[in-house]
Write an enzyme that holds these catalytic residues in place. Structure first.
Site, PDB file in Angstrom:
ATOM      1  N   TYR A  68       3.135  -0.150  -8.965  1.00 49.71           N
ATOM      2  CA  TYR A  68       2.698  -1.097  -7.935  1.00 49.71           C
ATOM      3  C   TYR A  68       3.654  -2.282  -7.798  1.00 49.71           C
ATOM      4  CZ  TYR A  68      -1.191   1.708  -6.685  1.00 49.71           C
ATOM      5  OH  TYR A  68      -1.931   2.755  -6.194  1.00 49.71           O
ATOM      6  N   ARG A  71       6.207  -1.003  -5.477  1.00 47.89           N
ATOM      7  CA  ARG A  71       5.664  -0.973  -4.111  1.00 47.89           C
ATOM      8  C   ARG A  71       5.590  -2.392  -3.525  1.00 47.89           C
ATOM      9  NH1 ARG A  71       1.409   2.810  -3.865  1.00 47.89           N
ATOM     10  NH2 ARG A  71       1.083   1.993  -1.771  1.00 47.89           N
ATOM     11  N   ASN A 111      -3.123   1.544   5.012  1.00 44.36           N
ATOM     12  CA  ASN A 111      -1.938   0.987   4.356  1.00 44.36           C
ATOM     13  C   ASN A 111      -2.272  -0.313   3.646  1.00 44.36           C
ATOM     14  OD1 ASN A 111      -0.748   3.130   5.556  1.00 44.36           O
ATOM     15  ND2 ASN A 111       0.335   1.972   7.128  1.00 44.36           N
ATOM     16  N   HIS A 130      -8.131   0.451   2.309  1.00 42.48           N
ATOM     17  CA  HIS A 130      -7.690   0.738   0.935  1.00 42.48           C
ATOM     18  C   HIS A 130      -7.163  -0.498   0.217  1.00 42.48           C
ATOM     19  CE1 HIS A 130      -7.236   5.322   1.854  1.00 42.48           C
ATOM     20  NE2 HIS A 130      -8.489   4.943   1.684  1.00 42.48           N
ATOM     21  N   SER A 222      -1.902  11.793   7.437  1.00 42.64           N
ATOM     22  CA  SER A 222      -2.071  13.239   7.261  1.00 42.64           C
ATOM     23  C   SER A 222      -3.544  13.627   7.380  1.00 42.64           C
ATOM     24  CB  SER A 222      -1.538  13.660   5.888  1.00 42.64           C
ATOM     25  OG  SER A 222      -2.214  12.941   4.873  1.00 42.64           O
ATOM     26  N   ASN A 246       1.720  11.490  15.572  1.00 38.20           N
ATOM     27  CA  ASN A 246       2.287  11.897  14.278  1.00 38.20           C
ATOM     28  C   ASN A 246       3.652  12.529  14.497  1.00 38.20           C
ATOM     29  OD1 ASN A 246       2.691  13.280  11.626  1.00 38.20           O
ATOM     30  ND2 ASN A 246       0.566  12.655  11.299  1.00 38.20           N
TER      31      ASN A 246
HETATM   32  C1  BJW Z   1       4.691   9.770  10.739  1.00 35.52           C
HETATM   33  C2  BJW Z   1       5.930   9.094  10.663  1.00 35.52           C
HETATM   34  C3  BJW Z   1       6.322   8.369  11.806  1.00 35.52           C
HETATM   35  C4  BJW Z   1       5.605  10.098   8.800  1.00 35.52           C
HETATM   36  N1  BJW Z   1       5.507   8.361  12.879  1.00 35.52           N
HETATM   37  N2  BJW Z   1       3.928   9.750  11.806  1.00 35.52           N
HETATM   38  C5  BJW Z   1     -11.378  14.959  -6.039  1.00 35.52           C
HETATM   39  C6  BJW Z   1     -11.214  13.976  -7.031  1.00 35.52           C
HETATM   40  C7  BJW Z   1     -11.380  12.590  -6.742  1.00 35.52           C
HETATM   41  C8  BJW Z   1     -11.708  12.179  -5.444  1.00 35.52           C
HETATM   42  C9  BJW Z   1     -11.861  13.171  -4.472  1.00 35.52           C
HETATM   43  C10 BJW Z   1     -11.698  14.530  -4.761  1.00 35.52           C
HETATM   44  N3  BJW Z   1     -11.887  15.246  -3.604  1.00 35.52           N
HETATM   45  C11 BJW Z   1     -12.149  14.379  -2.600  1.00 35.52           C
HETATM   46  C12 BJW Z   1     -12.142  13.126  -3.088  1.00 35.52           C
HETATM   47  C13 BJW Z   1     -12.356  11.877  -2.312  1.00 35.52           C
HETATM   48  C14 BJW Z   1     -11.015  11.209  -2.148  1.00 35.52           C
HETATM   49  C15 BJW Z   1     -10.153  12.046  -1.235  1.00 35.52           C
HETATM   50  O1  BJW Z   1     -10.250  11.994  -0.016  1.00 35.52           O
HETATM   51  N4  BJW Z   1      -9.278  12.868  -1.795  1.00 35.52           N
HETATM   52  C16 BJW Z   1      -8.484  13.826  -1.027  1.00 35.52           C
HETATM   53  C17 BJW Z   1      -7.083  13.267  -0.757  1.00 35.52           C
HETATM   54  C18 BJW Z   1      -8.426  15.087  -1.843  1.00 35.52           C
HETATM   55  N5  BJW Z   1     -11.243   9.900  -1.578  1.00 35.52           N
HETATM   56  C19 BJW Z   1     -11.550   8.874  -2.348  1.00 35.52           C
HETATM   57  O2  BJW Z   1     -11.625   8.949  -3.554  1.00 35.52           O
HETATM   58  C20 BJW Z   1     -11.822   7.583  -1.613  1.00 35.52           C
HETATM   59  N6  BJW Z   1     -13.057   7.052  -2.062  1.00 35.52           N
HETATM   60  C21 BJW Z   1     -14.221   7.680  -1.870  1.00 35.52           C
HETATM   61  O3  BJW Z   1     -14.285   8.759  -1.356  1.00 35.52           O
HETATM   62  O4  BJW Z   1     -15.299   6.955  -2.309  1.00 35.52           O
HETATM   63  C22 BJW Z   1     -16.569   7.562  -2.251  1.00 35.52           C
HETATM   64  C23 BJW Z   1     -17.312   7.323  -0.967  1.00 35.52           C
HETATM   65  C24 BJW Z   1     -16.691   7.085   0.234  1.00 35.52           C
HETATM   66  C25 BJW Z   1     -17.434   6.926   1.387  1.00 35.52           C
HETATM   67  C26 BJW Z   1     -18.777   6.978   1.339  1.00 35.52           C
HETATM   68  C27 BJW Z   1     -19.406   7.196   0.121  1.00 35.52           C
HETATM   69  C28 BJW Z   1     -18.665   7.377  -1.024  1.00 35.52           C
HETATM   70  C29 BJW Z   1     -10.709   6.573  -1.921  1.00 35.52           C
HETATM   71  C30 BJW Z   1      -9.403   7.041  -1.405  1.00 35.52           C
HETATM   72  C31 BJW Z   1      -8.304   6.168  -1.962  1.00 35.52           C
HETATM   73  C32 BJW Z   1      -6.935   6.653  -1.529  1.00 35.52           C
HETATM   74  N7  BJW Z   1      -5.975   5.978  -2.287  1.00 35.52           N
HETATM   75  C33 BJW Z   1      -4.560   6.120  -1.943  1.00 35.52           C
HETATM   76  C34 BJW Z   1      -3.710   5.311  -2.941  1.00 35.52           C
HETATM   77  C35 BJW Z   1      -4.215   3.908  -3.176  1.00 35.52           C
HETATM   78  C36 BJW Z   1      -3.593   2.879  -2.294  1.00 35.52           C
HETATM   79  C37 BJW Z   1      -2.104   2.843  -2.454  1.00 35.52           C
HETATM   80  O5  BJW Z   1      -1.578   2.923  -3.567  1.00 35.52           O
HETATM   81  O6  BJW Z   1      -1.404   2.714  -1.416  1.00 35.52           O
HETATM   82  O7  BJW Z   1      -4.367   5.686  -0.585  1.00 35.52           O
HETATM   83  S1  BJW Z   1      -3.983   7.812  -1.927  1.00 35.52           S
HETATM   84  C38 BJW Z   1      -3.005   7.659  -0.502  1.00 35.52           C
HETATM   85  O8  BJW Z   1      -3.599   8.492   0.522  1.00 35.52           O
HETATM   86  C39 BJW Z   1      -3.148   6.211  -0.039  1.00 35.52           C
HETATM   87  C40 BJW Z   1      -3.244   6.395   1.444  1.00 35.52           C
HETATM   88  O9  BJW Z   1      -3.839   5.260   2.046  1.00 35.52           O
HETATM   89  C41 BJW Z   1      -4.044   7.663   1.591  1.00 35.52           C
HETATM   90  C42 BJW Z   1      -3.845   8.368   2.892  1.00 35.52           C
HETATM   91  O10 BJW Z   1      -2.526   8.837   3.049  1.00 35.52           O
HETATM   92  P1  BJW Z   1      -1.809   8.744   4.457  1.00 35.52           P
HETATM   93  O11 BJW Z   1      -1.727   7.343   4.884  1.00 35.52           O
HETATM   94  O12 BJW Z   1      -2.425   9.685   5.388  1.00 35.52           O
HETATM   95  O13 BJW Z   1      -0.301   9.175   4.074  1.00 35.52           O
HETATM   96  P2  BJW Z   1       0.332  10.660   3.994  1.00 35.52           P
HETATM   97  O14 BJW Z   1       1.617  10.529   3.288  1.00 35.52           O
HETATM   98  O15 BJW Z   1      -0.638  11.627   3.474  1.00 35.52           O
HETATM   99  O16 BJW Z   1       0.617  11.034   5.512  1.00 35.52           O
HETATM  100  C43 BJW Z   1       1.609  10.357   6.288  1.00 35.52           C
HETATM  101  C44 BJW Z   1       1.619  10.978   7.670  1.00 35.52           C
HETATM  102  O17 BJW Z   1       2.505  10.219   8.477  1.00 35.52           O
HETATM  103  C45 BJW Z   1       2.135  12.435   7.693  1.00 35.52           C
HETATM  104  O18 BJW Z   1       1.211  13.200   8.465  1.00 35.52           O
HETATM  105  C46 BJW Z   1       3.490  12.333   8.395  1.00 35.52           C
HETATM  106  O19 BJW Z   1       3.770  13.466   9.208  1.00 35.52           O
HETATM  107  C47 BJW Z   1       3.301  11.104   9.246  1.00 35.52           C
HETATM  108  N8  BJW Z   1       4.535  10.359   9.595  1.00 35.52           N
HETATM  109  N9  BJW Z   1       6.491   9.298   9.493  1.00 35.52           N
HETATM  110  C48 BJW Z   1       4.368   9.024  12.913  1.00 35.52           C
HETATM  111  N10 BJW Z   1       7.505   7.659  11.880  1.00 35.52           N
END
Ligand code: BJW
Ligand code: ZN
Length: 276
Positions: A68, A71, A111, A130, A222, A246
């Site tokens: 972090y 980052r 983000n 987040h 994603s 995207n």
């Molecule tokens: C472009 C581009 C350009 C590139 N132009 N496009 C098994 C174990 C534990 C938990 C779980 C599990 N199964 C499911 C879960 C739940 C889990 C989850 O969803 N997991 C799945 C991923 C499997 N979720 C959670 O645990 C969340 N909490 C939760 O569910 O609580 C319970 C609850 C909720 C609601 C009601 C009741 C109860 C918390 C999620 C926390 C995510 N944390 C992270 C890291 C922490 C923050 C940090 O360090 O930054 O957050 S993980 C990471 O993923 C980060 C992001 O915010 C998040 C999403 O990723 P994002 O932003 O989509 O990035 P990418 O890289 O995946 O995609 C980028 C996209 O951009 C791509 O499509 C490219 O093509 C595109 N792109 N350049 C346009 N120029």
């Protein structure tokens, strides 16, 4: 098949009343912030379960803080790109009402980099679901102190470690006493971001806003992390429309009404009627 007809999308904007945008790491890619899952993504190089879970932090806070700190340093050097600027301009009623005359707008960003500036007008218009890289939380339940801290480095113990992390080399040896501490009680502090298994921020507020939305823009995500992945489908289930911006094809975009493939820093300003 989703449409990429920009004129039809402008007609849709004109008639939309409550617009939300759900953004992800692709929004900040052009600012030099790496994404998580794509080519060069952080979860391809580092282990998400060791670095972005409460269990990972308990087991090895030194490793997690190095990640972090790296980052934080990258975010401090980064500047908002044309996609951030387009969204923040669109959040101003005086600009938005020229293309979507009777609309509200809320940006829900996953983000944590702080590159989406909060809108100057009515709140909430920016929700950081987040958390934020620059929030530093006390880990002591008796204290729970939260501090907004943009110091570089955040503490001497982490100074210079960002270069090792960039090279893929996290050094587990930093003693816990040399990691960031709570300014109030001296306990170990942690980054103010939402890790896997933790509750994302402002979910009630988001549910209320999403329940009224008739257009959802899905920008640079994603669509894998819950609950952010659910909002577009919710809007569509109630008869609203979804537009995906995207670089590549992404999960769920086959069901989208509009799909603008390409860098969002180019597609978004144009789709929002801010450039030709
Ligand atoms: C472009 C581009 C350009 C590139 N132009 N496009 C098994 C174990 C534990 C938990 C779980 C599990 N199964 C499911 C879960 C739940 C889990 C989850 O969803 N997991 C799945 C991923 C499997 N979720 C959670 O645990 C969340 N909490 C939760 O569910 O609580 C319970 C609850 C909720 C609601 C009601 C009741 C109860 C918390 C999620 C926390 C995510 N944390 C992270 C890291 C922490 C923050 C940090 O360090 O930054 O957050 S993980 C990471 O993923 C980060 C992001 O915010 C998040 C999403 O990723 P994002 O932003 O989509 O990035 P990418 O890289 O995946 O995609 C980028 C996209 O951009 C791509 O499509 C490219 O093509 C595109 N792109 N350049 C346009 N120029
Ligand atoms: Zn404390």
């Amino acid at each position: 098949m989703p449409s990429s007809d920009i004129n039809a999308f402008h007609d849709l904007l004109r008639s939309s009343k409550n617009i939300i945008a759900v953004a992800g790491a692709g929004l900040s890619a052009a600012s030099g912030i790496p994404t998580f899952r794509g080519a060069g993504g952080m979860w391809r190089k580092y282990n998400a379960m060791s670095l972005a879970t409460p269990e990972g932090f308990s087991k090895n806070p030194s490793l997690v803080w190095q990640f972090y700190h790296y980052r934080r340093e990258a975010a401090l050097k980064a500047q908002p790109n044309p996609a951030h600027i387009a969204l923040s301009s669109f959040s101003l009623p005086s600009i938005r009402h020229q293309i979507a005359p009777e609309s509200t707008f809320t940006l829900i960003t996953q983000n944590v980099d702080g590159l989406s500036p909060p809108a100057a007008d009515e709140q909430p218009r920016l929700i950081e679901i987040h958390g934020r890289l620059f929030d530093v939380l006390c880990t002591s339940r008796d204290c729970d102190h939260v501090e907004f801290n943009t110091s570089s480095p955040i503490c001497e113990g982490l100074a210079g470690t960002e270069a090792h992390v960039a090279a893929g080399d996290l050094d587990p040896e930093i003693p816990i006493t040399s990691l960031p501490r709570c300014a109030k009680c001296g306990s170990l502090a942690r980054p103010g971001v939402v890790w896997f298994g933790e509750m994302p921020h402002k979910l009630d507020e988001i549910d209320e806003i999403a329940a009224k939305a008739d257009l959802c823009l899905v920008v640079g995500t994603s669509s894998t992390a819950r609950p952010s992945t659910c909002y577009a489908a919710e809007v569509q289930d109630r008869g609203g429309k979804v537009a995906v911006f995207n670089l590549d094809r992404s999960k769920g975009d086959r069901d989208a009404d509009y799909l603008f493939l390409g860098p969002c820093e180019e597609t978004l300003p144009r789709a929002l009627g801010l450039t030709n």
